[in-house]
Structures are given as C-alpha cells and as structure tokens.
Design an enzyme around this catalytic site. Structure first.
Site, PDB file in Angstrom:
ATOM      1  N   ASN A 166      48.520  65.893  62.478  1.00 24.09           N
ATOM      2  CA  ASN A 166      49.310  66.862  61.545  1.00 24.09           C
ATOM      3  C   ASN A 166      49.013  68.308  61.642  1.00 24.09           C
ATOM      4  OD1 ASN A 166      46.581  66.535  60.504  1.00 24.09           O
ATOM      5  ND2 ASN A 166      46.937  66.490  58.637  1.00 24.09           N
ATOM      6  N   SER A 242      41.608  59.614  60.484  1.00 21.91           N
ATOM      7  CA  SER A 242      41.548  58.704  59.258  1.00 21.91           C
ATOM      8  C   SER A 242      40.048  58.277  59.179  1.00 21.91           C
ATOM      9  CB  SER A 242      42.601  57.512  59.518  1.00 21.91           C
ATOM     10  OG  SER A 242      42.073  56.982  60.594  1.00 21.91           O
ATOM     11  N   GLU A 263      35.667  64.706  59.682  1.00 23.10           N
ATOM     12  CA  GLU A 263      36.701  65.344  58.623  1.00 23.10           C
ATOM     13  C   GLU A 263      37.553  64.220  58.404  1.00 23.10           C
ATOM     14  OE1 GLU A 263      36.118  67.871  57.064  1.00 23.10           O
ATOM     15  OE2 GLU A 263      34.231  68.558  58.007  1.00 23.10           O
ATOM     16  N   CYS A 297      45.305  66.461  54.799  1.00 22.45           N
ATOM     17  CA  CYS A 297      44.089  65.535  54.237  1.00 22.45           C
ATOM     18  C   CYS A 297      43.923  65.885  52.746  1.00 22.45           C
ATOM     19  CB  CYS A 297      42.839  65.674  55.338  1.00 22.45           C
ATOM     20  SG  CYS A 297      42.731  67.433  55.525  1.00 22.45           S
ATOM     21  N   GLU A 474      32.968  72.104  57.965  1.00 28.37           N
ATOM     22  CA  GLU A 474      33.513  73.082  59.031  1.00 28.37           C
ATOM     23  C   GLU A 474      33.758  74.390  58.232  1.00 28.37           C
ATOM     24  OE1 GLU A 474      37.151  70.990  60.166  1.00 28.37           O
ATOM     25  OE2 GLU A 474      36.116  70.515  62.048  1.00 28.37           O
TER      26      GLU A 474
HETATM   27  P1  NAD Z   1      43.844  59.089  63.404  1.00 28.69           P
HETATM   28  O1  NAD Z   1      42.595  58.511  63.001  1.00 28.69           O
HETATM   29  O2  NAD Z   1      44.959  57.810  63.559  1.00 28.69           O
HETATM   30  O3  NAD Z   1      43.514  59.601  64.889  1.00 28.69           O
HETATM   31  C1  NAD Z   1      42.827  60.463  64.942  1.00 28.69           C
HETATM   32  C2  NAD Z   1      42.337  60.832  66.382  1.00 28.69           C
HETATM   33  O4  NAD Z   1      41.611  59.679  66.665  1.00 28.69           O
HETATM   34  C3  NAD Z   1      43.531  60.709  67.361  1.00 28.69           C
HETATM   35  O5  NAD Z   1      43.305  61.597  68.529  1.00 28.69           O
HETATM   36  C4  NAD Z   1      43.510  59.311  68.215  1.00 28.69           C
HETATM   37  O6  NAD Z   1      44.116  59.078  69.285  1.00 28.69           O
HETATM   38  C5  NAD Z   1      41.903  59.126  68.033  1.00 28.69           C
HETATM   39  N1  NAD Z   1      41.460  57.571  68.005  1.00 28.69           N
HETATM   40  C6  NAD Z   1      42.175  56.530  67.598  1.00 28.69           C
HETATM   41  N2  NAD Z   1      41.178  55.696  67.744  1.00 28.69           N
HETATM   42  C7  NAD Z   1      39.903  55.989  68.322  1.00 28.69           C
HETATM   43  C8  NAD Z   1      38.629  55.513  68.600  1.00 28.69           C
HETATM   44  N3  NAD Z   1      38.455  54.222  68.526  1.00 28.69           N
HETATM   45  N4  NAD Z   1      37.685  56.248  68.994  1.00 28.69           N
HETATM   46  C9  NAD Z   1      37.834  57.776  69.195  1.00 28.69           C
HETATM   47  N5  NAD Z   1      39.069  58.069  68.950  1.00 28.69           N
HETATM   48  C10 NAD Z   1      40.281  57.528  68.478  1.00 28.69           C
HETATM   49  O7  NAD Z   1      44.558  60.070  62.350  1.00 28.69           O
HETATM   50  P2  NAD Z   1      46.027  60.470  62.288  1.00 28.69           P
HETATM   51  O8  NAD Z   1      46.902  59.389  62.105  1.00 28.69           O
HETATM   52  O9  NAD Z   1      46.246  61.406  63.752  1.00 28.69           O
HETATM   53  O10 NAD Z   1      45.720  61.741  61.304  1.00 28.69           O
HETATM   54  C11 NAD Z   1      45.877  61.349  60.068  1.00 28.69           C
HETATM   55  C12 NAD Z   1      44.459  61.356  59.434  1.00 28.69           C
HETATM   56  O11 NAD Z   1      43.614  62.585  59.706  1.00 28.69           O
HETATM   57  C13 NAD Z   1      44.645  61.149  57.804  1.00 28.69           C
HETATM   58  O12 NAD Z   1      43.712  60.273  57.518  1.00 28.69           O
HETATM   59  C14 NAD Z   1      44.058  62.456  57.334  1.00 28.69           C
HETATM   60  O13 NAD Z   1      43.716  62.822  56.193  1.00 28.69           O
HETATM   61  C15 NAD Z   1      43.070  62.833  58.480  1.00 28.69           C
HETATM   62  N6  NAD Z   1      42.807  64.506  58.577  1.00 28.69           N
HETATM   63  C16 NAD Z   1      41.760  64.931  58.111  1.00 28.69           C
HETATM   64  C17 NAD Z   1      41.517  66.326  58.113  1.00 28.69           C
HETATM   65  C18 NAD Z   1      40.301  67.015  57.242  1.00 28.69           C
HETATM   66  O14 NAD Z   1      39.867  68.125  57.681  1.00 28.69           O
HETATM   67  N7  NAD Z   1      39.512  66.039  56.418  1.00 28.69           N
HETATM   68  C19 NAD Z   1      42.280  67.296  58.576  1.00 28.69           C
HETATM   69  C20 NAD Z   1      43.515  66.485  58.997  1.00 28.69           C
HETATM   70  C21 NAD Z   1      43.880  65.222  59.121  1.00 28.69           C
END
Ligand code: NAD
Length: 494
Positions: A166, A242, A263, A297, A474
C-alpha cells in the site's frame, strides 16, 4: 565496482545488478488501467542465499557497521540527495503502482518518506555510548572498588525487510532507513504488487556510494519471504503487512531466535462525542476511510458517534463522500483511486454484501462505480445498523468502507473502541479536550489523534500498534533503537 541504472530483469545483490538464478517472472500491473507496467523476476533460493551472503559479508567484514556514525550519516545524506533528484519519477511510479492520487503520492508517499529518511540519516550521528551510574562494591580483601561503565547500542547484523503493497516507497524507507543508519546491512523484499520503488532505492544507494552488500533487493512472494525469515545468518526481521502473515513471520523467525519487529493491520475507531465540531469530524472521517482507497493500516474505519448526533453526522459524511472524484489517479481531478487488485475488490464487496444480508443499511456506495470499467475501483461505502461482532465491524477490510455505530456514554464508546483484536490508532472529536485526553488514555492502541491532531507521521513520534497490530515501534528514538542491541562495558575506575 558498484553499478547504477538497473538492467531489466535483474536483482540488486552485493552492489551489482545481477540476473536471477531462475527464469520465473511476474507482471506489475497499474491498478487504475490494468496495463502491465513492468515484469520483474521472482527470486529463487539461490538469489536469497547470495543476497544474505552479501549482507553478511558487508556486516562481518565491511566498513559499514564500524565506520564513525558521522561518515554513515554523510553517505545516507548522499543517498537522500540521489533520491531527491528522482522526485518526479518516484511520484509517477507510486501513482502508477499503487493508485494513489497525485497529492497523496507527492505528500505522504514521497515528501513524508524523505523527511523520515533525513531523520534516519541524522540518527546515524547519534552517539551510541551512554554512561552508567558509578558502582561501589566491597572488595573481598577489604576496601571498596569503584566501578564505571557504559552502555553501547550496536547494530543487530543482517536485517531482512519485508514490505506490503500500500505504501511501498514509504515503508521501504521505514525499514532500510533506521536499519542502515544504525550500521546494519539489509536485504529488502518488497510486495510483488509494488516492487519498483525498491529498485529505485537500490539505484540511489549505488549512486550515493553506499558500500556493496549494505543494501540488497530481492523480488518475489511467500517463498522468498519465508527464506529471508528463516535463514540462520539473518539476525533481525522487520516486517510490515497483515496480521496473518505477521504471525507466520514470527513463527518462521523463532527457530533461529531472531529479533522480530512487526507492523501489522488495524481496525481503528474514531469517537465523535455530541459536543464535537461535526463538520470537522465528518471531514476527518471521510478522509480516513477513503485515503489510498481505504488501504491504510492506521486509518479509522469504525466510526463511533453519539446517538444524539449520529443522523446529522451520517448526512455530513454522505455529503463529503459524494464530493470525492473517483478515477485514474494520474488525472489531477482525482481524489480517490482504485484498490490494488481484482482480488481485493472482491474481498471488499464480499464484506459489504455479507453485511447487507445480515441487515446492515448501506448509506452510500456498496458497488462498483458506473463508468469505470477498467481498473479495480469500488465506491466509497458507509455502512450502519451493524452489530459490533459482525465481520464488517471487526475484520480489517482494507478498502473504502466505514462502519458507523451509535453510542450513549463515554464508557460505552471506549469499550467499543477496545472491542477489537487490533490496536493501531484511533481518534476522538470533542469540544472537551480534557475528557478526550482521558478517554485516549483508556484506548488500547499505539496512538490517538484528538480533534484531528496531526503528528503521528512526525519522524520523532514512535509509530506502532498493540495487540494484533504488532510488536515494536518505528520512528523516533525508540524506533531507531529497535535496530540496535545493547552491550554493557564495565571498567575499574579506581
Ligand atoms: P501481506 O501480509 O499479504 O504481505 C506483506 C509482505 O509479506 C509481502 O511482501 C508478501 O510477499 C510477504 N509474505 C507473504 N507471505 C510471507 C511469509 N510466509 N513469510 C514472509 N513474507 C511473506 O500484506 P499486504 O496485503 O501486502 O499489505 C496489507 C497489510 O499490511 C494490511 O494488513 C495493512 O494493515 C498492513 N500494513 C501495516 C502497516 C503498519 O505500519 N502497521 C503499514 C502498512 C500496511
């Protein structure tokens, strides 16, 4: 010798653009037009191995972790300059890859990230040595020993950074900035949906003269992520994504006892008391649930409104929502872009349809916008008359959907705000700022904004969540220190 300028189809390992070991690749799609922007490699085990080895070598034998902080700060400032020169390209990339409207891409995606990077570059100068109180201990032979000591903050070693789709530039910077500033070396894996900004970061690092192996970039998905979080040569994993994947990352990293910074997601509550400035609160509410098409998020997507003003508030929210201009974010008039992929649009519409079937009232939105046949658009949607336990009210939808509940007392509002597995942020609108402050203290989240108070994105403000929203912070002193571990050195001061 370090190369700049990425040849197509390559990864950035040990300061070089190298062909991946395998031949798998995947397209990067513009979510507003569905056009293919680029094709990037899917990294393999061998590529991960090479990147981790390069980061290990650069940490164990390179100058980076041991060079004076001021020198590291100078190199990071050159890194900042190299990125600043690419300002226009980066903003265009963010718009094309994430669907962010131009003002958002210019502001939060680019400018705030650059402010953060300047902060991290400055943090490299912070003195990592702190004196401890003098210690007086009886000697077995009589008399007393005067002991002195210091604590030093050392880098962890090899850090792997895994980021979501995002806010790619913003979050890539949030990972590599503090890690590099404190002397760690990094392997960065961006989301397969939005990998291109990470390559620009690598190009800028090379141009700035950051030593080989300090920053490596690998593309790919779950397999690459799993490898980067399990390899015993990795000391720390910094992950944004996520809660489900965060839990998997935590488990994957545990066998080799790595430091993990998480995060994760959110479902944050905005509380609107009856004495609030309703216009400001409704404007804020609409900004929250529609920014980046709701794919943020820390956005407040549950709106808890005093029953006495709920009807009026809903009218205002609906009016502000109708002012939004959906469309291609490359157009200057657009104020809300698309969701990242068709799968995300289906997920969002499934939540709204299920809520409708359960008896919710859809105040506005609730479908694909007419006339936007290409791109993954979904109307900004306000849902009310919803049970607190329903999926639409509890789960992170990650789309432009606001759930509006009524409440009767402050205690009830705080209880509903806390009735969530998440705890990332929150907001309160009230003319009684003292009461709002006391309520903020009772909400279990990493931050609360009172009357639209900004500052959560201030580089000095630690950012992060409680409960399923994550572990660690962070930014700020605390966020930078996450990338260091403490060593105590004592000496005989007598
Ligand atoms: P996601 O969890 O699907 O993927 C995040 C990353 O993890 C990607 O690069 C993905 O390829 C990688 N990944 C997937 N499976 C993995 C595994 N088993 N081991 C290691 N890496 C793996 O998230 P998304 O759909 O890209 O982003 C949206 C999510 O991110 C939302 O839940 C949002 O709230 C969260 N988010 C949090 C913050 C924060 O600062 N708290 C900021 C932005 C987004």
């Amino acid at each position: 010798m370090t190369s700049t300028g990425r040849p197509e189809g390559t990864l950035f390992i040990n300061g070089q653009w190298v062909a991946p070991a395998g031949d798998a690749s995947e397209p990067v799609v513009n979510p507003a037009t569905e056009a293919v922007l680029a094709t990037v490699p899917v990294g393999t085990d061998a590529d991960c191995n090479a990147a981790i080895a390069a980061a290990r070598e650069a940490f164990d034998h390179g100058p980076w972790p041991i060079m004076p902080g001021a020198e590291r700060a100078d190199l990071m400032t050159r890194f900042w300059d190299a990125l600043d020169k690419r300002h226009g390209d980066i903003v265009d990339l963010v718009i094309a890859e994430t669907g962010a409207p131009r003002p958002l891409a210019e502001g939060l995606h680019f400018q705030t990230s650059m402010d953060h990077l300047a902060f991290f570059a400055a943090a490299a100068r912070w003195n990592p040595v702190e004196s401890l109180p003098i210690d007086v201990t009886p000697k077995p032979t009589g008399g007393k020993l005067l002991g002195g000591g210091v604590q030093v903050h050392e880098p962890f070693g090899v850090v792997t950074g895994i980021t979501p789709f995002n806010f790619p530039f913003f979050i890539d910077v949030a990972k590599i900035g503090p890690a590099m500033a404190t002397g760690n070396t990094v392997v960065l894996k961006p989301s397969p949906f939005t990998p291109l900004e990470a390559f620009v970061l690598a190009e800028a690092a090379a141009e700035a003269g950051i030593p080989d192996g300090v920053l490596n970039v690998i593309t790919g998905g779950t397999d690459v992520g799993r490898r980067l979080t399990t390899d015993p040569r990795v000391d720390m994993v910094t992950f944004t994504g996520s809660d489900t994947v965060g839990a998997a990352v935590s488990e994957q990293a545990s066998a080799s006892i790595k430091k993990v910074l998480l995060e994760l997601g959110g479902k944050s509550a905005l509380i609107v008391r009856r004495d609030a400035d309703l216009e400001s609160a409704a404007q804020f509410a609409v900004g929250q649930y529609t920014l980046q098409a709701g794919q943020g998020c820390s956005l407040c997507t549950r709106h808890l409104v005093d029953e006495a003003v709920k009807a009026e508030f809903l009218d205002l929210m609906e009016a502000y929502t109708r002012q939004l201009q959906l469309g291609d974010p490359a157009e200057v008039t657009t104020t809300m872009g698309p969701l990242i992929r068709e799968s995300q649009r289906t997920r969002v519409s499934d939540y709204v349809d299920a809520a409708r079937q359960q008896g919710a009232r859809v105040v506005t939105g609730g479908q694909r916008p007419k006339g936007l046949d290409r791109g993954f658009f979904y109307e900004p949607t306000i849902v009310t008359d919803v049970g607190h336990g329903w999926p639409v009210a509890q789960e992170e939808i990650f789309g432009p959907v606001a759930v509006v509940h009524g409440f009767r007392t402050d205690d009830e509002a705080v209880a509903v705000a806390n009735d969530s597995e998440f705890g990332l942020s929150g907001a309160i609108f009230s003319a009684d700022s003292g009461t709002a402050y006391e309520m903020a203290l009772r909400i279990r989240t990493g931050g609360v904004a009172i009357n639209g108070g900004s500052g959560r994105m201030n580089s000095w403000a630690p950012f992060g969540g409680n409960k399923r929203s994550g572990i660690g912070r962070e930014y700020g002193l605390e966020g930078v220190r996450e990338y260091t571990q403490t060593k105590v050195i004592t000496f005989n001061a007598g």
